[in-house]
Scaffold this motif. Structure first.
Motif, mmCIF file in Angstrom:
data_model
loop_
_atom_site.group_PDB
_atom_site.id
_atom_site.type_symbol
_atom_site.label_atom_id
_atom_site.label_comp_id
_atom_site.label_asym_id
_atom_site.label_seq_id
_atom_site.Cartn_x
_atom_site.Cartn_y
_atom_site.Cartn_z
ATOM 1 N N ARG A 1 0.814 -1.220 0.000
ATOM 2 C CA ARG A 1 0.000 0.000 0.000
ATOM 3 C C ARG A 1 0.848 1.270 0.000
ATOM 4 O O ARG A 1 0.559 2.218 -0.715
ATOM 5 N N LEU B 1 -7.074 4.071 -1.256
ATOM 6 C CA LEU B 1 -6.531 3.234 -0.177
ATOM 7 C C LEU B 1 -6.440 3.928 1.174
ATOM 8 O O LEU B 1 -6.133 3.283 2.173
ATOM 9 N N ASP C 1 -9.901 0.480 0.709
ATOM 10 C CA ASP C 1 -9.128 0.711 1.927
ATOM 11 C C ASP C 1 -9.437 -0.367 2.965
ATOM 12 O O ASP C 1 -8.535 -0.944 3.578
#
Length: 113
Positions: free
Chosen positions: A30, A44, A51
């Motif tokens: 991420r 995200l 997310d």
């Protein structure tokens, strides 16, 4: 170790008929993809489903083009000589759609030489 994944699915109107072999999964980190792509950063880090699930599902890209896109996010470069003009064009369109201007510029400069 990767803390998220991308699922690349073929565009289909009926996802129930999707064969598991049609799904390409790309593990990722991420922090890296969010740092390099503002669209992914928003997805995200905003409480959106991506997310929460730590999975981004896309059906608007060929897996081969996405692999190149992800490679650029990680490395900052691509072996452009190994790509066809069509692949470069597809990569430019996809990177523009997902707001990674440096890839589009990189491809444009290569084509214009």
């Amino acid at each position: 170790m990767a803390d998220m994944s991308f699922e690349i699915r073929p565009p289909q109107s009926d996802q129930e008929q999707l064969d598991w072999m049609d799904v390409n999964v790309f593990p990722a980190h991420r922090c890296i993809v969010a740092a390099r792509c503002s669209w992914l950063r928003r997805a995200l880090q905003s409480g959106m489903i991506e997310d929460i699930s730590r999975k981004v599902t896309l059906s608007d890209v060929n897996p081969e083009i996405f692999k190149l896109f992800l490679q650029f996010l990680y490395c900052g470069s691509l072996d452009m000589k190994s790509l066809s003009t069509e692949q470069i064009a597809d990569l430019m369109v996809f990177s523009d759609q997902y707001e990674v201007e440096c890839i589009s510029l990189f491809c444009w400069l290569y084509i214009s030489l």
